[in-house]
Scaffold this motif. Structure first.
Motif, PDB file in Angstrom:
ATOM      1  N   SER A 135      12.881 -12.642  -3.937  1.00  0.00           N
ATOM      2  CA  SER A 135      14.026 -12.206  -3.144  1.00  0.00           C
ATOM      3  C   SER A 135      14.044 -12.860  -1.771  1.00  0.00           C
ATOM      4  O   SER A 135      15.073 -12.875  -1.089  1.00  0.00           O
ATOM      5  N   GLY A 136      12.885 -13.385  -1.338  1.00  0.00           N
ATOM      6  CA  GLY A 136      12.788 -13.970  -0.009  1.00  0.00           C
ATOM      7  C   GLY A 136      12.537 -12.953   1.079  1.00  0.00           C
ATOM      8  O   GLY A 136      12.510 -13.304   2.264  1.00  0.00           O
ATOM      9  N   HIS A 137      12.290 -11.695   0.708  1.00  0.00           N
ATOM     10  CA  HIS A 137      12.146 -10.633   1.705  1.00  0.00           C
ATOM     11  C   HIS A 137      10.721 -10.095   1.820  1.00  0.00           C
ATOM     12  O   HIS A 137      10.508  -8.992   2.313  1.00  0.00           O
ATOM     13  N   THR A 138       9.734 -10.888   1.370  1.00  0.00           N
ATOM     14  CA  THR A 138       8.338 -10.477   1.547  1.00  0.00           C
ATOM     15  C   THR A 138       7.576 -11.431   2.462  1.00  0.00           C
ATOM     16  O   THR A 138       6.532 -11.076   2.999  1.00  0.00           O
ATOM     17  N   GLY A 139       8.065 -12.661   2.592  1.00  0.00           N
ATOM     18  CA  GLY A 139       7.418 -13.663   3.430  1.00  0.00           C
ATOM     19  C   GLY A 139       6.315 -14.444   2.751  1.00  0.00           C
ATOM     20  O   GLY A 139       5.724 -15.332   3.358  1.00  0.00           O
ATOM     21  N   HIS A 140       6.030 -14.146   1.484  1.00  0.00           N
ATOM     22  CA  HIS A 140       4.943 -14.824   0.791  1.00  0.00           C
ATOM     23  C   HIS A 140       5.372 -16.171   0.221  1.00  0.00           C
ATOM     24  O   HIS A 140       6.558 -16.405  -0.021  1.00  0.00           O
ATOM     25  N   THR A 141       4.376 -17.021  -0.022  1.00  0.00           N
ATOM     26  CA  THR A 141       4.591 -18.225  -0.795  1.00  0.00           C
ATOM     27  C   THR A 141       3.745 -18.148  -2.057  1.00  0.00           C
ATOM     28  O   THR A 141       2.708 -17.474  -2.080  1.00  0.00           O
ATOM     29  N   GLU A 142       4.198 -18.793  -3.118  1.00  0.00           N
ATOM     30  CA  GLU A 142       3.445 -18.821  -4.367  1.00  0.00           C
ATOM     31  C   GLU A 142       2.223 -19.727  -4.190  1.00  0.00           C
ATOM     32  O   GLU A 142       2.355 -20.867  -3.732  1.00  0.00           O
ATOM     33  N   VAL A 143       1.049 -19.213  -4.542  1.00  0.00           N
ATOM     34  CA  VAL A 143      -0.181 -19.956  -4.279  1.00  0.00           C
ATOM     35  C   VAL A 143      -1.113 -19.959  -5.485  1.00  0.00           C
ATOM     36  O   VAL A 143      -0.989 -19.148  -6.395  1.00  0.00           O
ATOM     37  N   VAL A 144      -2.076 -20.897  -5.423  1.00  0.00           N
ATOM     38  CA  VAL A 144      -3.187 -20.949  -6.368  1.00  0.00           C
ATOM     39  C   VAL A 144      -4.467 -20.676  -5.587  1.00  0.00           C
ATOM     40  O   VAL A 144      -4.759 -21.372  -4.603  1.00  0.00           O
ATOM     41  N   ASP A 145      -5.196 -19.666  -6.004  1.00  0.00           N
ATOM     42  CA  ASP A 145      -6.494 -19.334  -5.425  1.00  0.00           C
ATOM     43  C   ASP A 145      -7.549 -20.123  -6.196  1.00  0.00           C
ATOM     44  O   ASP A 145      -7.664 -19.978  -7.411  1.00  0.00           O
ATOM     45  N   VAL A 146      -8.314 -20.960  -5.494  1.00  0.00           N
ATOM     46  CA  VAL A 146      -9.248 -21.891  -6.133  1.00  0.00           C
ATOM     47  C   VAL A 146     -10.674 -21.587  -5.706  1.00  0.00           C
ATOM     48  O   VAL A 146     -10.981 -21.594  -4.509  1.00  0.00           O
ATOM     49  N   ILE A 147     -11.543 -21.313  -6.666  1.00  0.00           N
ATOM     50  CA  ILE A 147     -12.971 -21.162  -6.414  1.00  0.00           C
ATOM     51  C   ILE A 147     -13.647 -22.387  -7.009  1.00  0.00           C
ATOM     52  O   ILE A 147     -13.428 -22.719  -8.182  1.00  0.00           O
ATOM     53  N   TYR A 148     -14.463 -23.051  -6.213  1.00  0.00           N
ATOM     54  CA  TYR A 148     -14.992 -24.346  -6.638  1.00  0.00           C
ATOM     55  C   TYR A 148     -16.447 -24.537  -6.210  1.00  0.00           C
ATOM     56  O   TYR A 148     -16.946 -23.861  -5.297  1.00  0.00           O
ATOM     57  N   ASP A 149     -17.106 -25.470  -6.885  1.00  0.00           N
ATOM     58  CA  ASP A 149     -18.487 -25.824  -6.588  1.00  0.00           C
ATOM     59  C   ASP A 149     -18.476 -27.049  -5.670  1.00  0.00           C
ATOM     60  O   ASP A 149     -18.133 -28.146  -6.114  1.00  0.00           O
ATOM     61  N   PRO A 150     -18.825 -26.891  -4.390  1.00  0.00           N
ATOM     62  CA  PRO A 150     -18.739 -28.023  -3.458  1.00  0.00           C
ATOM     63  C   PRO A 150     -19.721 -29.138  -3.762  1.00  0.00           C
ATOM     64  O   PRO A 150     -19.597 -30.238  -3.216  1.00  0.00           O
ATOM     65  N   ALA A 151     -20.691 -28.884  -4.659  1.00  0.00           N
ATOM     66  CA  ALA A 151     -21.596 -29.954  -5.081  1.00  0.00           C
ATOM     67  C   ALA A 151     -20.916 -30.885  -6.073  1.00  0.00           C
ATOM     68  O   ALA A 151     -21.398 -32.000  -6.322  1.00  0.00           O
ATOM     69  N   LYS A 152     -19.795 -30.441  -6.661  1.00  0.00           N
ATOM     70  CA  LYS A 152     -19.098 -31.226  -7.673  1.00  0.00           C
ATOM     71  C   LYS A 152     -17.728 -31.715  -7.206  1.00  0.00           C
ATOM     72  O   LYS A 152     -17.245 -32.743  -7.680  1.00  0.00           O
ATOM     73  N   VAL A 153     -17.089 -30.973  -6.325  1.00  0.00           N
ATOM     74  CA  VAL A 153     -15.798 -31.387  -5.780  1.00  0.00           C
ATOM     75  C   VAL A 153     -15.716 -30.877  -4.349  1.00  0.00           C
ATOM     76  O   VAL A 153     -16.060 -29.730  -4.074  1.00  0.00           O
ATOM     77  N   THR A 154     -15.303 -31.728  -3.439  1.00  0.00           N
ATOM     78  CA  THR A 154     -15.239 -31.322  -2.038  1.00  0.00           C
ATOM     79  C   THR A 154     -13.888 -30.682  -1.722  1.00  0.00           C
ATOM     80  O   THR A 154     -12.902 -30.877  -2.441  1.00  0.00           O
ATOM     81  N   PHE A 155     -13.864 -29.972  -0.607  1.00  0.00           N
ATOM     82  CA  PHE A 155     -12.594 -29.412  -0.153  1.00  0.00           C
ATOM     83  C   PHE A 155     -11.597 -30.530   0.127  1.00  0.00           C
ATOM     84  O   PHE A 155     -10.409 -30.412  -0.193  1.00  0.00           O
ATOM     85  N   ALA A 156     -12.066 -31.637   0.699  1.00  0.00           N
ATOM     86  CA  ALA A 156     -11.175 -32.765   0.972  1.00  0.00           C
ATOM     87  C   ALA A 156     -10.562 -33.311  -0.313  1.00  0.00           C
ATOM     88  O   ALA A 156      -9.392 -33.696  -0.339  1.00  0.00           O
ATOM     89  N   ASP A 157     -11.340 -33.332  -1.390  1.00  0.00           N
ATOM     90  CA  ASP A 157     -10.794 -33.773  -2.680  1.00  0.00           C
ATOM     91  C   ASP A 157      -9.665 -32.855  -3.136  1.00  0.00           C
ATOM     92  O   ASP A 157      -8.664 -33.309  -3.697  1.00  0.00           O
ATOM     93  N   LEU A 158      -9.839 -31.557  -2.916  1.00  0.00           N
ATOM     94  CA  LEU A 158      -8.806 -30.602  -3.314  1.00  0.00           C
ATOM     95  C   LEU A 158      -7.562 -30.745  -2.444  1.00  0.00           C
ATOM     96  O   LEU A 158      -6.430 -30.616  -2.943  1.00  0.00           O
ATOM     97  N   VAL A 159      -7.752 -31.034  -1.165  1.00  0.00           N
ATOM     98  CA  VAL A 159      -6.597 -31.240  -0.286  1.00  0.00           C
ATOM     99  C   VAL A 159      -5.832 -32.493  -0.711  1.00  0.00           C
ATOM    100  O   VAL A 159      -4.602 -32.518  -0.701  1.00  0.00           O
ATOM    101  N   ARG A 160      -6.566 -33.527  -1.106  1.00  0.00           N
ATOM    102  CA  ARG A 160      -5.892 -34.734  -1.602  1.00  0.00           C
ATOM    103  C   ARG A 160      -5.082 -34.403  -2.859  1.00  0.00           C
ATOM    104  O   ARG A 160      -3.928 -34.848  -2.994  1.00  0.00           O
ATOM    105  N   LEU A 161      -5.664 -33.658  -3.781  1.00  0.00           N
ATOM    106  CA  LEU A 161      -4.948 -33.246  -4.986  1.00  0.00           C
ATOM    107  C   LEU A 161      -3.683 -32.476  -4.611  1.00  0.00           C
ATOM    108  O   LEU A 161      -2.606 -32.678  -5.186  1.00  0.00           O
ATOM    109  N   PHE A 162      -3.803 -31.608  -3.639  1.00  0.00           N
ATOM    110  CA  PHE A 162      -2.690 -30.811  -3.134  1.00  0.00           C
ATOM    111  C   PHE A 162      -1.568 -31.706  -2.610  1.00  0.00           C
ATOM    112  O   PHE A 162      -0.416 -31.613  -3.045  1.00  0.00           O
ATOM    113  N   PHE A 163      -1.889 -32.611  -1.688  1.00  0.00           N
ATOM    114  CA  PHE A 163      -0.857 -33.440  -1.082  1.00  0.00           C
ATOM    115  C   PHE A 163      -0.202 -34.393  -2.081  1.00  0.00           C
ATOM    116  O   PHE A 163       1.001 -34.649  -2.011  1.00  0.00           O
TER     117      PHE A 163
END
Length: 216
Positions: free
Chosen positions: A90-118
């Motif tokens: 409805s646009g009257h809650t202020g939320h955006t649709e999101v994906v909550d991601v739990i990850y192993d930083p030894a296998k994928v970095t946060f920067a890698d996920l940001v690149r995937l995002f962009f």
């Protein structure tokens, strides 16, 4: 979900829907990983939340990424507690649709996920992604540490420069903030494209690579 046209101005505390005290029902098990959908972050793992348009296609991008341990979709960055999908749309809650991601930083970095995002949406479109229009489709990164926040901000600046160098006009409008609340979406939204392989996916990138690494 398809081609919805909703308000493009965020509500205020006074105008937002009131919501409810208790969470709405969601799935118990991840349809792809077979893990507890509401599991806590394991020791040594990290968490970050990304909004890049319709969360059906966005979630698939992240569960396909090596090193990601769990994904779940929901609503973040808004005002209304425990909203339903219809209320968010409805646009009257202020939320955006999101994906909550739990990850192993030894296998994928946060920067890698940001690149995937962009690289999998157009962060210059404001309150929309393609034909999906409304505040719930805005670009956002919600972080869980100061290190994540700095990386997200640095990469936002770097991607803006990359877009300009490629001749892609427009200002990156990605909202970078600290995760406060996330409300998990209804059962049928979780891993939607695993349950409906031919379902709608509105993701579309700019075709411009996102810089990552020591140069950023």
């Amino acid at each position: 979900m398809l081609f919805s046209r909703k308000p493009i101005d965020l509500p205020t505390d006074d105008t937002a829907l009131k919501g409810r005290a208790h969470p709405i029902p969601t799935a118990s098990t991840h349809s792809v990983y077979g893990r507890d959908l509401l599991a806590d972050v394991p020791a040594g793992f990290e968490r970050a939340v990304f909004g890049l348009g319709c969360f059906w296609g966005a979630e698939r991008k992240f569960w396909q990424q090596d090193g990601v341990w769990l994904t779940r979709v929901g609503y973040a960055g808004g005002i209304t507690p425990n909203p339903t999908y219809e209320e968010v749309c409805s646009g009257h809650t202020g939320h955006t649709e999101v994906v909550d991601v739990i990850y192993d930083p030894a296998k994928v970095t946060f920067a890698d996920l940001v690149r995937l995002f962009f690289e999998n949406h157009d962060p210059t479109q404001g309150m929309r992604q393609g034909n999906d229009i409304g505040t719930q489709y805005r670009s956002a990164i919600y972080v869980t540490s100061e290190d994540q926040k700095q990386i997200a901000m640095d990469m936002t600046v770097a991607y803006q420069s990359a877009l300009a160098a490629a001749g892609h006009g427009g200002k990156v409008t990605t909202e970078v903030g600290t995760l406060t609340n996330i409300y998990f979406a209804e059962d049928y939204h979780q891993q939607y494209l695993a349950k409906n392989p031919n379902g709608y996916c509105g993701l579309g990138g700019t075709g411009v690579s996102c810089p990552v690494g020591l140069g950023v």
